[in-house]
Design an enzyme around this catalytic site. Structure first.
Site, PDB file in Angstrom:
ATOM      1  N   LYS A 122      -2.059 -44.705  31.581  1.00 54.49           N
ATOM      2  CA  LYS A 122      -2.523 -45.889  32.114  1.00 54.49           C
ATOM      3  C   LYS A 122      -1.550 -46.890  32.683  1.00 54.49           C
ATOM      4  O   LYS A 122      -1.598 -47.402  33.646  1.00 54.49           O
ATOM      5  CB  LYS A 122      -3.343 -46.842  30.872  1.00 54.49           C
ATOM      6  CG  LYS A 122      -3.913 -48.145  31.435  1.00 54.49           C
ATOM      7  CD  LYS A 122      -4.691 -48.537  30.008  1.00 54.49           C
ATOM      8  CE  LYS A 122      -4.944 -50.121  30.547  1.00 54.49           C
ATOM      9  NZ  LYS A 122      -5.619 -50.726  29.036  1.00 54.49           N
ATOM     10  N   GLU A 125       7.448 -40.407  27.421  1.00 58.69           N
ATOM     11  CA  GLU A 125       7.096 -39.090  26.937  1.00 58.69           C
ATOM     12  C   GLU A 125       6.370 -38.653  28.540  1.00 58.69           C
ATOM     13  O   GLU A 125       6.756 -37.362  28.898  1.00 58.69           O
ATOM     14  CB  GLU A 125       6.199 -38.807  25.981  1.00 58.69           C
ATOM     15  CG  GLU A 125       6.943 -39.234  24.615  1.00 58.69           C
ATOM     16  CD  GLU A 125       6.689 -40.695  24.196  1.00 58.69           C
ATOM     17  OE1 GLU A 125       6.461 -41.458  25.239  1.00 58.69           O
ATOM     18  OE2 GLU A 125       6.434 -40.959  23.032  1.00 58.69           O
ATOM     19  N   GLY A 147      -6.320 -47.349  25.729  1.00 58.05           N
ATOM     20  CA  GLY A 147      -5.866 -45.936  26.009  1.00 58.05           C
ATOM     21  C   GLY A 147      -6.832 -45.213  25.036  1.00 58.05           C
ATOM     22  O   GLY A 147      -7.349 -44.183  25.564  1.00 58.05           O
ATOM     23  N   ARG A 148      -7.218 -45.461  24.021  1.00 55.68           N
ATOM     24  CA  ARG A 148      -7.780 -44.547  22.870  1.00 55.68           C
ATOM     25  C   ARG A 148      -9.345 -44.619  23.086  1.00 55.68           C
ATOM     26  O   ARG A 148     -10.122 -43.941  22.352  1.00 55.68           O
ATOM     27  CB  ARG A 148      -7.433 -44.834  21.624  1.00 55.68           C
ATOM     28  CG  ARG A 148      -7.505 -46.343  21.177  1.00 55.68           C
ATOM     29  CD  ARG A 148      -6.858 -46.683  19.984  1.00 55.68           C
ATOM     30  NE  ARG A 148      -7.114 -48.103  19.631  1.00 55.68           N
ATOM     31  CZ  ARG A 148      -6.153 -49.306  20.011  1.00 55.68           C
ATOM     32  NH1 ARG A 148      -5.029 -48.774  20.670  1.00 55.68           N
ATOM     33  NH2 ARG A 148      -6.058 -50.422  19.538  1.00 55.68           N
ATOM     34  N   GLU A 171      -5.064 -46.772  15.152  1.00 56.92           N
ATOM     35  CA  GLU A 171      -4.341 -47.580  16.138  1.00 56.92           C
ATOM     36  C   GLU A 171      -5.385 -48.807  16.405  1.00 56.92           C
ATOM     37  O   GLU A 171      -4.541 -49.972  16.621  1.00 56.92           O
ATOM     38  CB  GLU A 171      -4.091 -46.798  17.530  1.00 56.92           C
ATOM     39  CG  GLU A 171      -3.041 -47.513  18.527  1.00 56.92           C
ATOM     40  CD  GLU A 171      -2.730 -46.881  19.504  1.00 56.92           C
ATOM     41  OE1 GLU A 171      -1.334 -46.569  19.594  1.00 56.92           O
ATOM     42  OE2 GLU A 171      -3.549 -46.386  20.190  1.00 56.92           O
ATOM     43  N   HIS A 202     -10.041 -23.918   1.413  1.00 54.35           N
ATOM     44  CA  HIS A 202      -8.815 -23.261   0.691  1.00 54.35           C
ATOM     45  C   HIS A 202      -7.516 -23.856   0.708  1.00 54.35           C
ATOM     46  O   HIS A 202      -6.490 -23.471   0.569  1.00 54.35           O
ATOM     47  CB  HIS A 202      -8.845 -21.906   1.386  1.00 54.35           C
ATOM     48  CG  HIS A 202     -10.205 -21.174   1.397  1.00 54.35           C
ATOM     49  ND1 HIS A 202     -10.454 -20.481   0.256  1.00 54.35           N
ATOM     50  CD2 HIS A 202     -11.266 -21.213   2.002  1.00 54.35           C
ATOM     51  CE1 HIS A 202     -11.698 -19.917   0.475  1.00 54.35           C
ATOM     52  NE2 HIS A 202     -12.196 -20.231   1.723  1.00 54.35           N
ATOM     53  N   LYS A 256       9.524 -48.014  20.207  1.00 60.14           N
ATOM     54  CA  LYS A 256       9.636 -47.928  21.640  1.00 60.14           C
ATOM     55  C   LYS A 256      11.142 -48.469  22.120  1.00 60.14           C
ATOM     56  O   LYS A 256      11.923 -48.217  22.852  1.00 60.14           O
ATOM     57  CB  LYS A 256       8.809 -48.292  22.504  1.00 60.14           C
ATOM     58  CG  LYS A 256       7.221 -47.390  22.320  1.00 60.14           C
ATOM     59  CD  LYS A 256       6.457 -47.874  23.382  1.00 60.14           C
ATOM     60  CE  LYS A 256       4.928 -47.339  23.130  1.00 60.14           C
ATOM     61  NZ  LYS A 256       3.874 -47.842  23.929  1.00 60.14           N
TER      62      LYS A 256
END
Ligand code: F6P
Length: 555
Positions: free
Chosen positions: A211, A217, A272-273, A358, A389, A517
Site C-alpha cells: 500500500k 522488506e 492493510g489487514r 494489530e 497432539h 522500524k
C-alpha cells in the site's frame, strides 16, 4: 467522525450488572447448564451468510447475555456500526474511514465518502483485474520469449501478504491448472532465494504488493527479484512485462521501474489487514480466477449485510465480540485460540493474528486516555486435529482459560474414505471434552473397570481428571468455498470491530509497529563495517550485540 466520548467502561450500572452475572456463573458448570435446558443448542445457535454459529458451549445464560447486550447498547454499538458502514472517519488517529466493506459492495449500491461514491472506482478496478487475470490465464499476456506464465510470485508483507496467502491456500481446490502461486514476505534472504530457486524467469510473473510502497522488506525483496530476473536473461524493458504492482503510491511504483499501466490502485480508506478484498487480492484472483474472487466478495458482503442489519441479539459478530470481552474481563482469559478443522484453512490463525492483534492491541482510548482494562487477547491456533497432539493438553488441563473457536466444514474437498467423518468427530469431541471434562470419580471408575487396583486408581485419578467448563464456539460452513470463506473472514473483521468499539479504542491504526522500524534504520547503519565509529548511542545490550555481529556476523 462525530465522535462523542463514551463513559468509562468499568464504571457503569451495565458493568456492575455483568460483574454480578459473572459471580453467579463462575461456580456453575456448563454440564449442569446443558442438563437443565434441553433446548440450549437451538437457542444458542445462529445462521447467517452461509455460516452457523453454535455458541451454546459458553458460560452464559439468557440473563448474562441480556447484560452483555445492555453493555453493548450503553457503548452505542449500533451507532458505531452505522458509522463504519457510512464511511465516517472511524480511524480517528489517521482521520480516515475504514471502508473495507465498500470493496465488496455490489455495483448497484453506493458508499459515499465526503460526498463521493467510491463504489464505481472499486468496480472499475475489479474489471481491470478481470482483464488482467483473463490475459494471464489465456496466455494473451506472456513473458519474455513469448512463453505463457506458469508461476506468480507475490511480494508483500503484513496485510499485503497474510490475507492473500491464506485465502489462496484455503482455495487450493479452485486453483487454475497452469499457474502456481508463491508468496515472499520475510526480509530473510532465504525466503526469496528458496522461492526463486525452482522458478524460470521466462515464465515468472511478479506482483509487488505494498500500500505504502515504502515497506523495507517488500522493497528489498522486489529489488532482489528484479536483479534475479535481469541476471537470468531478462532485460530492463522486459521488467514491464514481468512486474506488476498494487499500491496507493503509483509514482513510487513507477520510480521502481513498473509501468504505470501495470499498477493497480489501493485507497487510503482501506487498511492493510483489511485489504485482501482490493487489488491486493490479485494473487488470489490469479490463483482461482475472477469468478471465484467475486464469490469471495459476495460472501463477505452477505456477512456485511448481516452485521449491519441484524439486531444485536441475533448478530453473529456482535455475539462473538461480546463473548470475547466476557472471558477476558470476567474470567481472566488472556488468549483466544482459533482451531480450523480443515487442512486448507491452516493459515487462518496467522491472518487473524494480524487482523485482531494489530487492530486491538491498544492501550489508550480514542480520546487518548489510558484504558484501565485489558484489550485485545493473544490470538493463536492451528489446524485441527494436529493441535490435539500438541497444545490441546494445555486447553484441557492447563491453569489458564483459553476460549476456542472451532471452525469446521460439513463437506471436504477430498472425501477420502472415512477421513472427513473422523475429522468431524475429532472436532466435536474436542469441544465436548472442553465443555464437560471428566471428574476424579469418573476417571477412578474407568480405571477400576479396566482392572486397575484401587490404590493405583486413586493415585492416578487427579492426574486424569479434566475440569471441563472451558468455553468454545463452533462455526460450521458447508465447505471451504469462496463464498463461505469470504463470509468467515468478514465475520472476524466485524468481531474485531465490535470489540474495539466496546473498548473505545481505534482498531484501525497501528502506531505500535513504528518504533521498531525507526530504530531498525539506525541499527542497520551501525551494523555496517564502519558503522561503529563514534560514541555508541544505544543501551549496552544493543551495543554489545552490534559489536558482536560486526566481529563475527555476516554484514
Ligand atoms: O508495519 C505494519 C504494516 O503497516 C501493516 O499494517 C501492513 O499491512 C504492512 O505493514 C504492509 O504495509 P504495506 O502494504 O504498505 O507494504
Amino acid at each position: 467522525m462525530t465522535y462523542s466520548p463514551l463513559p468509562p467502561l468499568t464504571d457503569s450500572p451495565e458493568w456492575d450488572a455483568l460483574r454480578e452475572q459473572a459471580e453467579h456463573l463462575r461456580p456453575r458448570h456448563m454440564r449442569d447448564l446443558f442438563a437443565e435446558d434441553p433446548d440450549r443448542y437451538p437457542r444458542y445457535t445462529l445462521e447467517a451468510a452461509g455460516l452457523l454459529l453454535d455458541y451454546s458451549k459458553n458460560r452464559i445464560t439468557d440473563s448474562s447475555l441480556a447484560a452483555l447486550m445492555a453493555l453493548a447498547r450503553s457503548r452505542r454499538l449500533e451507532e458505531r456500526i452505522g458509522a463504519l458502514f457510512k464511511g465516517e472517519r472511524v480511524n480517528t488517529t489517521e482521520n480516515r474511514p475504514a471502508l473495507h466493506a465498500a470493496l465488496r459492495t455490489p455495483e448497484s449500491e453506493a458508499v459515499t465518502v465526503e460526498g463521493q461514491d467510491v463504489v464505481p472506482e472499486v468496480h472499475h478496478t475489479l474489471r481491470r483485474m478481470e482483464t488482467f487475470v483473463g490475459q494471464i490465464h489465456s496466455g494473451q499476456w506472456r513473458g519474455m520469449n513469448g512463453h505463457p506464465f506458469t508461476d506468480v510470485v507475490s511480494i508483500g508483507i503484513g496485510g499485503s501478504f497474510l490475507g492473500p496467502q491464506m485465502v489462496s491456500e484455503a482455495l487450493r481446490p479452485y486453483w487454475h491448472d497452469q499457474l502456481r502461486c508463491h508468496f515472499v514476505a520475510n526480509i530473510d534472504g532465504s525466503d526469496i532465494s528458496d522461492t526463486l530457486r525452482h522458478l524460470d524467469p521466462e515464465t515468472t510473473l511478479f506482483l509487488v504488493q505494498s500500500k505504502s510502497f515504502r515497506t523495507q522488506e517488500t522493497l528489498a525483496n522486489a529489488r532482489a527479484a528484479r536483479e534475479w530476473f535481469v541476471e537470468n536473461g531478462g532485460s530492463q524493458e522486459q521488467v514491464s512485462r514481468h512486474f506488476v504492482a498494487v499500491t496507493s503510491q503509483q509514482d513510487e511504483a513507477e520510480r521502481f521501474g513498473i509501468a504505470r499501466d501495470n499498477v493497480f490502485p489501493m485507497w487510503d480508506w482501506v487498511g492493510g489487514r483489511y485489504s485482501l478484498w482490493s487489488a491486493i487480492g490479485l494473487p488470489i484472483a490469479l490463483a482461482v480466477g475472477m469468478d471465484n474472487f467475486r464469490s469471495l466478495l459476495a460472501g463477505a458482503h452477505a456477512m456485511d449485510e448481516h452485521f449491519r442489519t441484524a439486531p444485536l441479539e441475533r448478530n453473529i459478530p456482535v455475539i462473538m465480540g461480546l463473548l470475547g470481552l466476557w472471558y477476558s474481563h470476567f474470567f481472566d482469559a488472556h488468549s483466544h485460540a482459533v482451531l480450523p478443522y480443515d487442512h486448507f484453512l491452516k493459515s487462518l490463525p496467522a491472518h487473524l493474528q494480524q487482523l485482531d492483534m494489530e487492530s486491538n492491541g491498544k492501550q489508550v482510548r480514542i480520546n487518548g486516555t489510558p484504558v484501565d482494562y485489558p484489550t485485545g487477547p493473544v490470538i493463536w491456533g492451528g489446524a485441527g486435529a494436529n493441535g490435539q497432539h500438541a497444545y490441546h493438553q494445555l486447553l484441557h488441563q492447563g491453569t489458564r482459560l483459553v476460549p476456542v473457536d472451532f471452525i469446521m466444514p460439513l463437506h471436504s474437498h477430498n472425501p477420502l474414505g472415512d477421513h472427513h467423518r473422523l475429522l468431524f468427530a475429532n472436532c466435536l469431541s474436542q469441544s465436548q471434552a472442553l465443555m464437560r471434562g471428566k471428574i476424579d470419580e469418573e476417571a477412578f471408575e474407568e480405571m477400576r473397570a479396566e482392572g486397575m487396583p484401587e490404590e493405583k486408581a486413586r493415585e492416578l485419578a487427579p492426574h486424569k481428571a479434566i475440569p471441563g467448563n472451558k468455553p468454545s464456539n463452533t462455526l460450521l460452513l458447508d465447505r471451504v468455498d469462496p463464498k463461505g470463506l469470504g463470509a468467515l473472514i468478514a465475520l472476524y473483521e466485524h468481531k474485531v470491530f465490535v470489540q474495539g468499539a466496546l473498548w473505545d479504542i481505534d482498531s484501525f491504526d497501528q502506531w505500535g509497529v513504528e518504533l521498531g522500524k525507526q530504530l531498525g534504520k539506525t541499527i542497520e547503519k551501525r551494523l555496517e563495517a564502519d558503522g561503529g565509529q563514534g560514541e555508541p548511542r544505544e543501551d549496552s545490550s544493543t551495543t554489545g550485540l552490534i559489536q558482536l555481529f560486526r566481529e563475527r556476523g555476516q554484514g
